[in-house]
Design a protein around this motif. Structure first.
Motif, PDB file in Angstrom:
ATOM      1  N   GLY A  77       0.793  -1.217   0.000  1.00 53.95           N
ATOM      2  CA  GLY A  77       0.000   0.000   0.000  1.00 53.95           C
ATOM      3  C   GLY A  77       0.820   1.258   0.000  1.00 53.95           C
ATOM      4  N   GLY A  78       2.127   1.165   0.074  1.00 52.90           N
ATOM      5  CA  GLY A  78       2.949   2.364  -0.006  1.00 52.90           C
ATOM      6  C   GLY A  78       3.297   2.924   1.343  1.00 52.90           C
ATOM      7  N   PRO A  79       4.156   3.915   1.389  1.00 51.37           N
ATOM      8  CA  PRO A  79       4.588   4.491   2.652  1.00 51.37           C
ATOM      9  C   PRO A  79       3.456   5.216   3.350  1.00 51.37           C
ATOM     10  N   GLY A  80       3.264   4.913   4.614  1.00 46.01           N
ATOM     11  CA  GLY A  80       2.195   5.579   5.364  1.00 46.01           C
ATOM     12  C   GLY A  80       2.754   6.609   6.316  1.00 46.01           C
ATOM     13  N   GLY A  81       1.884   7.151   7.183  1.00 45.42           N
ATOM     14  CA  GLY A  81       2.333   8.065   8.207  1.00 45.42           C
ATOM     15  C   GLY A  81       2.552   9.485   7.750  1.00 45.42           C
ATOM     16  N   VAL A  82       2.113   9.834   6.551  1.00 48.84           N
ATOM     17  CA  VAL A  82       2.270  11.212   6.090  1.00 48.84           C
ATOM     18  C   VAL A  82       1.238  12.080   6.792  1.00 48.84           C
ATOM     19  N   ASP A  83       1.706  13.065   7.542  1.00 46.38           N
ATOM     20  CA  ASP A  83       0.807  13.917   8.311  1.00 46.38           C
ATOM     21  C   ASP A  83       1.188  15.377   8.094  1.00 46.38           C
ATOM     22  N   PRO A  84       0.488  16.046   7.202  1.00 43.22           N
ATOM     23  CA  PRO A  84       0.810  17.452   6.925  1.00 43.22           C
ATOM     24  C   PRO A  84       0.774  18.339   8.167  1.00 43.22           C
ATOM     25  N   SER A  85      -0.033  17.970   9.152  1.00 39.41           N
ATOM     26  CA  SER A  85      -0.148  18.795  10.351  1.00 39.41           C
ATOM     27  C   SER A  85       1.109  18.729  11.219  1.00 39.41           C
ATOM     28  N   SER A  86       1.987  17.754  10.944  1.00 39.20           N
ATOM     29  CA  SER A  86       3.208  17.628  11.742  1.00 39.20           C
ATOM     30  C   SER A  86       4.376  18.410  11.143  1.00 39.20           C
ATOM     31  N   VAL A  87       4.186  19.011   9.977  1.00 33.42           N
ATOM     32  CA  VAL A  87       5.260  19.756   9.317  1.00 33.42           C
ATOM     33  C   VAL A  87       5.498  21.071  10.063  1.00 33.42           C
ATOM     34  N   THR A  88       6.748  21.274  10.507  1.00 33.52           N
ATOM     35  CA  THR A  88       7.078  22.495  11.249  1.00 33.52           C
ATOM     36  C   THR A  88       8.273  23.240  10.664  1.00 33.52           C
ATOM     37  N   THR A  89       8.931  22.656   9.674  1.00 36.58           N
ATOM     38  CA  THR A  89      10.086  23.312   9.062  1.00 36.58           C
ATOM     39  C   THR A  89       9.950  23.286   7.543  1.00 36.58           C
ATOM     40  N   GLU A  90      10.716  24.148   6.884  1.00 30.13           N
ATOM     41  CA  GLU A  90      10.674  24.193   5.423  1.00 30.13           C
ATOM     42  C   GLU A  90      11.249  22.905   4.833  1.00 30.13           C
ATOM     43  N   GLU A  91      12.238  22.326   5.497  1.00 30.97           N
ATOM     44  CA  GLU A  91      12.816  21.064   5.026  1.00 30.97           C
ATOM     45  C   GLU A  91      11.772  19.952   5.026  1.00 30.97           C
ATOM     46  N   GLU A  92      10.942  19.918   6.065  1.00 32.96           N
ATOM     47  CA  GLU A  92       9.878  18.916   6.137  1.00 32.96           C
ATOM     48  C   GLU A  92       8.836  19.148   5.052  1.00 32.96           C
ATOM     49  N   LEU A  93       8.579  20.405   4.736  1.00 31.20           N
ATOM     50  CA  LEU A  93       7.629  20.717   3.669  1.00 31.20           C
ATOM     51  C   LEU A  93       8.156  20.228   2.321  1.00 31.20           C
ATOM     52  N   VAL A  94       9.436  20.430   2.081  1.00 32.31           N
ATOM     53  CA  VAL A  94      10.056  19.955   0.838  1.00 32.31           C
ATOM     54  C   VAL A  94       9.921  18.428   0.744  1.00 32.31           C
ATOM     55  N   ALA A  95      10.180  17.743   1.851  1.00 34.46           N
ATOM     56  CA  ALA A  95      10.058  16.284   1.870  1.00 34.46           C
ATOM     57  C   ALA A  95       8.611  15.849   1.631  1.00 34.46           C
ATOM     58  N   LEU A  96       7.671  16.602   2.175  1.00 34.50           N
ATOM     59  CA  LEU A  96       6.254  16.284   1.993  1.00 34.50           C
ATOM     60  C   LEU A  96       5.853  16.400   0.524  1.00 34.50           C
ATOM     61  N   ILE A  97       6.318  17.463  -0.128  1.00 37.19           N
ATOM     62  CA  ILE A  97       5.982  17.649  -1.542  1.00 37.19           C
ATOM     63  C   ILE A  97       6.623  16.548  -2.382  1.00 37.19           C
ATOM     64  N   GLN A  98       7.831  16.144  -2.038  1.00 37.80           N
ATOM     65  CA  GLN A  98       8.449  15.028  -2.751  1.00 37.80           C
ATOM     66  C   GLN A  98       7.599  13.764  -2.615  1.00 37.80           C
ATOM     67  N   SER A  99       7.088  13.518  -1.418  1.00 39.45           N
ATOM     68  CA  SER A  99       6.279  12.317  -1.212  1.00 39.45           C
ATOM     69  C   SER A  99       4.947  12.386  -1.945  1.00 39.45           C
ATOM     70  N   ALA A 100       4.502  13.608  -2.298  1.00 38.34           N
ATOM     71  CA  ALA A 100       3.258  13.747  -3.054  1.00 38.34           C
ATOM     72  C   ALA A 100       3.381  13.134  -4.454  1.00 38.34           C
ATOM     73  N   TYR A 101       4.607  13.037  -4.953  1.00 35.94           N
ATOM     74  CA  TYR A 101       4.813  12.383  -6.252  1.00 35.94           C
ATOM     75  C   TYR A 101       4.521  10.886  -6.177  1.00 35.94           C
ATOM     76  N   GLY A 102       4.641  10.318  -5.001  1.00 34.75           N
ATOM     77  CA  GLY A 102       4.387   8.898  -4.837  1.00 34.75           C
ATOM     78  C   GLY A 102       5.600   8.051  -5.181  1.00 34.75           C
ATOM     79  N   ASP A 103       5.390   6.743  -5.117  1.00 35.74           N
ATOM     80  CA  ASP A 103       6.462   5.772  -5.346  1.00 35.74           C
ATOM     81  C   ASP A 103       6.138   4.948  -6.586  1.00 35.74           C
ATOM     82  N   ALA A 104       6.982   5.048  -7.600  1.00 38.27           N
ATOM     83  CA  ALA A 104       6.747   4.342  -8.865  1.00 38.27           C
ATOM     84  C   ALA A 104       6.766   2.829  -8.697  1.00 38.27           C
TER      85      ALA A 104
END
Length: 206
Positions: free
Chosen positions: A72-99
């Motif tokens: 089912g893919g990587p879980g645990g993505v929680d936008p409400s836990s993002v507190t830094t710009e680095e975490e936001l960048v990682a979140l957007i990368q994960s929005a692309y998903g896993d091929a």
């Protein structure tokens, strides 16, 4: 002379009595200590036996950790836990998903949105994707449309951007750009053709 002998005898009797009393006390203490030691040893053996029994009875966790092999893919993505710009960048990368996880590119992080917006079961979605449909095609066929699906996905994760804007970590212009980048990432996920390589997102251009 007789008096002296009597006193000596009395003294010896007292000393003998004291000696016996002392031996009795020592013997009693030794006996008590031995009994205590014996009891403690028995308790220790009992505890060891109990520990061994419990360890033997304890169920073994499968190798690989909790959730391993569930798919089912990587879980645990929680936008409400993002507190830094680095975490936001990682979140957007994960929005692309896993091929490596099929045409849906991993369900778990966005499964709730997919279920709500598409209005079909998880199993039906898999059947459609096994037949070669990507998320965009599924959305069009169920009458939702890919744009509406992308918008719903973006709305579910954009609060992470709002949080950093509100606390002054990023400016309004930066927030707008991050929102555009998040939209691009989810659009890629929804319209992916199954062959193109996943882009690497490293944040806003300098």
């Amino acid at each position: 002379m007789k008096t002296t002998i009597r006193k000596a005898t009395a003294t010896l009797a007292v000393l003998a009595t004291l000696g016996l009393a002392a031996c009795g006390a020592t013997t009693g203490e030794t006996t008590t200590t031995s009994a205590t030691t014996s009891t403690s040893s028995s308790a220790s053996i009992g505890s060891t036996t109990e520990g061994t029994t419990s360890a033997a009875a304890a169920p073994q966790m499968p190798a690989g950790g909790p959730g391993e092999g569930m798919g089912g893919g990587p879980g645990g993505v929680d936008p409400s836990s993002v507190t830094t710009e680095e975490e936001l960048v990682a979140l957007i990368q994960s929005a692309y998903g896993d091929a490596g996880l099929g045409l849906h590119r991993g369900h778990q992080p966005v499964e709730e949105v997919l279920n709500e917006v598409l209005g079909i079961s998880h199993d039906e979605l898999h059947v459609r994707m096994d037949a070669g449909q990507n998320l965009a095609t599924v959305a069009d066929e169920v009458g939702v449309g890919q744009d509406a699906l992308v918008a719903a996905l973006v709305d579910s994760w954009s609060p992470a951007i709002d949080t950093l804007l509100a606390d002054g970590t990023i400016t309004q212009d930066e927030a707008d750009q991050y929102l555009a980048d998040l939209t691009e990432a989810f659009t890629y996920r929804v319209t992916w053709d199954g062959t193109s390589a996943t882009p690497t997102y490293s944040g806003l251009a300098a």
